[in-house]
Design a protein around this motif. Structure first.
Motif, PDB file in Angstrom:
ATOM      1  N   GLN A 185     -21.234  14.790   6.282  1.00  0.00           N
ATOM      2  CA  GLN A 185     -21.371  13.514   5.358  1.00  0.00           C
ATOM      3  C   GLN A 185     -22.436  12.339   6.148  1.00  0.00           C
ATOM      4  N   CYS A 186     -22.353  12.481   7.541  1.00  0.00           N
ATOM      5  CA  CYS A 186     -23.218  11.900   8.191  1.00  0.00           C
ATOM      6  C   CYS A 186     -24.654  12.203   8.115  1.00  0.00           C
ATOM      7  N   ALA A 187     -24.646  13.673   7.921  1.00  0.00           N
ATOM      8  CA  ALA A 187     -26.341  14.261   7.713  1.00  0.00           C
ATOM      9  C   ALA A 187     -26.506  13.855   6.275  1.00  0.00           C
ATOM     10  N   GLU A 188     -25.785  13.932   5.415  1.00  0.00           N
ATOM     11  CA  GLU A 188     -26.112  13.586   3.907  1.00  0.00           C
ATOM     12  C   GLU A 188     -26.615  12.057   3.667  1.00  0.00           C
ATOM     13  N   LEU A 189     -25.844  11.185   4.346  1.00  0.00           N
ATOM     14  CA  LEU A 189     -26.350   9.649   4.152  1.00  0.00           C
ATOM     15  C   LEU A 189     -27.497   9.426   5.174  1.00  0.00           C
ATOM     16  N   THR A 190     -27.834  10.269   6.162  1.00  0.00           N
ATOM     17  CA  THR A 190     -28.825   9.939   7.145  1.00  0.00           C
ATOM     18  C   THR A 190     -30.168  10.486   6.142  1.00  0.00           C
ATOM     19  N   TRP A 191     -29.831  11.695   5.671  1.00  0.00           N
ATOM     20  CA  TRP A 191     -31.086  12.037   4.626  1.00  0.00           C
ATOM     21  C   TRP A 191     -31.435  10.900   3.361  1.00  0.00           C
ATOM     22  N   GLN A 192     -30.299  10.379   2.787  1.00  0.00           N
ATOM     23  CA  GLN A 192     -30.450   9.181   1.760  1.00  0.00           C
ATOM     24  C   GLN A 192     -31.185   8.079   2.312  1.00  0.00           C
ATOM     25  N   LEU A 193     -30.757   7.703   3.546  1.00  0.00           N
ATOM     26  CA  LEU A 193     -31.226   6.321   4.095  1.00  0.00           C
ATOM     27  C   LEU A 193     -32.756   6.563   4.400  1.00  0.00           C
ATOM     28  N   ARG A 194     -33.110   7.925   4.644  1.00  0.00           N
ATOM     29  CA  ARG A 194     -34.431   8.165   5.114  1.00  0.00           C
ATOM     30  C   ARG A 194     -35.507   8.411   3.933  1.00  0.00           C
ATOM     31  N   GLY A 195     -34.785   8.628   2.928  1.00  0.00           N
ATOM     32  CA  GLY A 195     -35.470   9.086   1.563  1.00  0.00           C
ATOM     33  C   GLY A 195     -35.769  10.592   1.567  1.00  0.00           C
ATOM     34  N   GLN A 196     -34.982  11.331   2.082  1.00  0.00           N
ATOM     35  CA  GLN A 196     -35.036  12.665   2.198  1.00  0.00           C
ATOM     36  C   GLN A 196     -34.315  13.492   1.394  1.00  0.00           C
ATOM     37  N   ALA A 197     -33.398  12.849   0.517  1.00  0.00           N
ATOM     38  CA  ALA A 197     -32.608  13.796  -0.246  1.00  0.00           C
ATOM     39  C   ALA A 197     -33.080  14.510  -1.581  1.00  0.00           C
ATOM     40  N   GLY A 198     -34.070  14.720  -1.730  1.00  0.00           N
ATOM     41  CA  GLY A 198     -34.649  15.462  -2.850  1.00  0.00           C
ATOM     42  C   GLY A 198     -34.255  14.725  -4.235  1.00  0.00           C
ATOM     43  N   ASP A 199     -33.782  15.635  -5.059  1.00  0.00           N
ATOM     44  CA  ASP A 199     -33.284  15.534  -6.411  1.00  0.00           C
ATOM     45  C   ASP A 199     -32.174  14.803  -6.535  1.00  0.00           C
ATOM     46  N   ARG A 200     -31.460  14.708  -5.349  1.00  0.00           N
ATOM     47  CA  ARG A 200     -30.083  13.925  -5.262  1.00  0.00           C
ATOM     48  C   ARG A 200     -30.271  12.558  -4.849  1.00  0.00           C
ATOM     49  N   GLN A 201     -31.469  11.976  -4.558  1.00  0.00           N
ATOM     50  CA  GLN A 201     -31.846  10.647  -3.757  1.00  0.00           C
ATOM     51  C   GLN A 201     -31.358   9.500  -4.448  1.00  0.00           C
ATOM     52  N   VAL A 202     -30.671   8.677  -3.744  1.00  0.00           N
ATOM     53  CA  VAL A 202     -30.261   7.478  -4.464  1.00  0.00           C
ATOM     54  C   VAL A 202     -31.399   6.607  -4.183  1.00  0.00           C
TER      55      VAL A 202
END
Length: 394
Positions: A351-368
């Motif tokens: 969960q931490c990894a996913e949210l870190t990617w989200q806040l970095r803008g690195q979540a690809g097609d699932r980016q918020v």
């Protein structure tokens, strides 16, 4: 207070137990990914916290030693399904206390097929009092009903009884989870499903059908935390900080309220309130959440416990699409436990990894889009609940 930054995250794709992956393979791969992401070596780490549920007492050492033997303190953490974020909580405390500047939390699970069962049948189960309270509220469940499904299904039933929540509201959470997971290469189940398919899958307990229960999964995830001072001194690009975090455990209300309290509603409220207060924000400021959807019933009640929607309004929140892209807050963009999978010791760190990617803008097609704040909720029956607020920083 010393600021704690997330310097690196890593995980391996989660898989069904039949894939045959062993913990001593999974964990080192996740650790290597997190260290590489942080631009650090194992020799830079000063304390280690290893989380898992199904394993002998020093599996953390056995996994880490595949990469090296740094000789630093290593603590093995078992807090049921919240083991991963409990390890993260300990790692953060080590830095906040100024004991160390760099801490590693990693988690893994090599699970067996089928529902969770007690492995020690010659002694008191730590969840015996929870099952007794379930039986007091709803009577003994039919033989063969998985224990976890009983208590979480009862929580969904309690919500239905109090607020008239429909079976469709719970099922729509699974539909959303699969839709989100389709964009996540780390997820086990990436095929989209329909509402009719969810409702038609075999009945398990209460409002829960099989497609509303998370799968047993093997996997691993890891997080490297550093102090703000260390990041600046070493030029480490740690652009996400832990702005607030609280771990809560049971009080008497767990066993005096309805079945929602039995699975952690009250402790989630307390943990969330504490984390929000530390971060100086409210739930209205959160655009993305990774929350503990071991069953759809738990996701539904967590919306209300975390303050994302007022008590009794979760069904409208779901039906109006406020829990997904384009709505009020994107919940479980990774696909959550329902679709990504739930290797118990790894879940909180994934969960931490996913949210870190989200806040970095690195979540690809699932980016918020535009996410600068994120919320994590991880609960383990027995009980412990960790709620963490993350913020992106310059």
């Amino acid at each position: 207070m010393t600021q704690v930054r997330v310097a690196g995250v890593g995980m391996v794709p989660f898989a069904k137990p039949s894939a045959g992956k062993h913990y001593e393979e999974l964990a080192p791969a996740a650790i290597e990914a997190a260290l590489a992401d942080a631009g650090l070596d194992l020799a830079d780490v000063r304390q280690v916290f290893a989380s898992y549920v199904y394993g002998d007492s020093t599996c953390g050492q056995a996994a880490l030693y595949r990469l090296g033997m740094p000789g630093v303190p290593l603590v093995n953490v078992s807090n049921n399904c919240s083991s991963g974020s409990s390890a993260l909580w300990l790692a953060r405390q080590a830095i906040v206390s100024r004991e160390v500047d760099v801490a590693l939390a990693f988690g893994f699970e090599e699970m067996r097929p089928g529902a969770l069962v007690d492995h020690w049948t010659d002694r008191l189960s730590p969840v015996a009092s929870f099952m007794a309270r379930h039986d007091e509220l709803y009577g003994v469940a039919p033989a063969g009903t998985p224990g976890a499904a009983q208590v979480f299904g009862a929580a969904g039933r309690a919500h239905q009884e109090r607020f008239g929540t429909s079976a469709e509201a719970f099922a729509l959470i699974s539909v959303k989870a699969r839709r989100h997971a389709a964009a996540n290469p780390y997820a086990v189940f990436r095929e989209e499903i329909t509402l009719d398919e969810v409702l038609a899958s075999p009945q398990i307990y209460g409002p829960l059908t099989r497609l509303q229960c998370c799968p047993p999964t093997s996997g691993a995830a890891a997080v490297v935390l550093v102090s703000e001072e260390y990041a600046k001194r070493h030029g480490t690009a740690a652009k996400v900080r832990i702005a607030g975090q609280m771990l809560a455990t049971d009080t008497e209300t767990t066993f005096t309220g309805d079945a929602r309290q039995l699975v952690g509603y009250d402790i989630a409220v307390r943990a969330a309130e504490g984390a929000y207060a530390q971060a100086g924000i409210g739930p209205e400021d959160v655009p993305v959440v990774e929350l503990h959807d071991c069953f759809t019933a738990n996701e539904l009640i967590a919306y209300e416990a975390l303050g994302l929607t007022p008590e009794g309004t979760a069904e409208k929140f779901i039906v109006d699409g406020q829990n997904t892209h384009g709505g009020r807050v994107v919940t479980n963009p990774s696909g959550g436990l329902l679709s990504k999978g739930h290797p118990l010791g790894a879940t909180g760190l994934a969960q931490c990894a996913e949210l870190t990617w989200q806040l970095r803008g690195q979540a690809g097609d699932r980016q918020v889009e535009g996410a600068k704040v994120a919320l994590q909720h991880n609960v383990g029956l027995g009980s412990a609940c960790v709620v963490t607020v993350y913020e992106s920083v310059n």
